[in-house]
Design an enzyme around this catalytic site. Sequence first.
Site, short mmCIF file in Angstrom:
data_model
loop_
_atom_site.label_atom_id
_atom_site.label_comp_id
_atom_site.label_asym_id
_atom_site.label_seq_id
_atom_site.Cartn_x
_atom_site.Cartn_y
_atom_site.Cartn_z
N ARG A 127 -3.58 -10.03 5.58
CA ARG A 127 -3.67 -9.54 3.71
C ARG A 127 -2.63 -9.13 3.11
O ARG A 127 -2.21 -7.73 3.17
CB ARG A 127 -4.75 -9.35 3.94
CG ARG A 127 -5.67 -9.42 2.50
CD ARG A 127 -6.95 -8.80 2.49
NE ARG A 127 -7.20 -8.15 1.34
CZ ARG A 127 -6.52 -7.58 0.03
NH1 ARG A 127 -6.62 -6.11 0.49
NH2 ARG A 127 -7.79 -7.76 -0.77
N LYS A 152 0.91 -1.30 0.01
CA LYS A 152 -0.05 -0.29 0.24
C LYS A 152 0.88 1.04 -0.11
O LYS A 152 1.73 1.48 0.16
CB LYS A 152 -0.95 -0.29 0.91
CG LYS A 152 -1.73 -1.10 0.80
CD LYS A 152 -3.10 -0.59 2.16
CE LYS A 152 -4.57 -2.23 1.60
NZ LYS A 152 -5.55 -1.60 3.14
#
Length: 305
Positions: free
Chosen positions: A273, A239
């Site tokens: 995740r 991210k």
Amino acid sequence: MKPIDEPLSSLREADSAFHLRCGRHSLDLSFPRVMGILNVTPDSFSDGGQHIGLDNALRHAERMLAEGASMIDVGGESTRPGASAVSEQEELDRVAPVIEALVRELDALVSVDTSSPAVMREACALGAGMINDVRALEREGALGAAASSGLPVCLMHRLGEPQDMQRAPSYDQPVESAVVAYLAERVAACDAAGLRRHRLLIDPGFGFGKTIEHNLRLLKYMSALQVLELPLLVGMSRKSMIGKVLGRPVEERLSGGLALAAMAVERGANILRVHDVGPTVDAVNMAWAVLQEGCETPLNKEKTS
Ligand code: 8Y4
């Protein structure tokens, strides 16, 4: 005065040994698990026609399981900022064949990344074992669909809608307090809809309506989420919080992600995740060994004894 043999800061509280029933699978969270990401949006998998798309998806999932993933998160709606909205039918068409194949061919524990009640119902019928909703069941009909699925549900915090959530997000309290308050409200809404606590997981939603400073603070103080006494899932893989700090493009964010994964485990994360399963499993098991002061993780017991 603290006794001198007490840890100065035990970031991870004594484990409450969560356990989830995920359809035909059961998930023991007495040690941290890794969830592999499988995107089935057209930009990620399908060029070359449906069969090639499905085949690539299966091979990728198989590899992630071999690398130690405990489950596969299948998503057909891109929640990246600026991504176009996807119709329920389109999402179903993308996700259903993949879920069916993962269940039939690999007997995998499949988590379905969706906010759509129709997709939740269909995924459940096809053998999915968990629902992962970045909108925390706020869509019309989602609470009911999730409740009647009988499956565990991950409730994620987000500020705004994925399309516009990165437009100068701001909080009138420390971000971790806002996240805890929101998730507590969603847990109550689930309870009122007959979806009981033993089926819930929570997620602070890194990158969803948060500045870089919010994301960094949220990880620093992530132990605060443990007041809800629910299993904690986190997604930071590749991210922009990594990209912004390190100045790296998305394909060069693995090392940064591994550092964050280890810190997340120390702060109580039960499921990570991630895109890069193999390296993350090593990072997580290493962090876990330190917290346990030993290498007898259930994973190693299977391997060595
Ligand atoms: C590079 C790679 C840049 C990935 C951005 C991204 C979460 C999630 C997503 C999460 C849970 C993403 C579906 C966003 N993030 N579900 N989903 N938690 N539970 N972006 O953090 O991966 S999609």
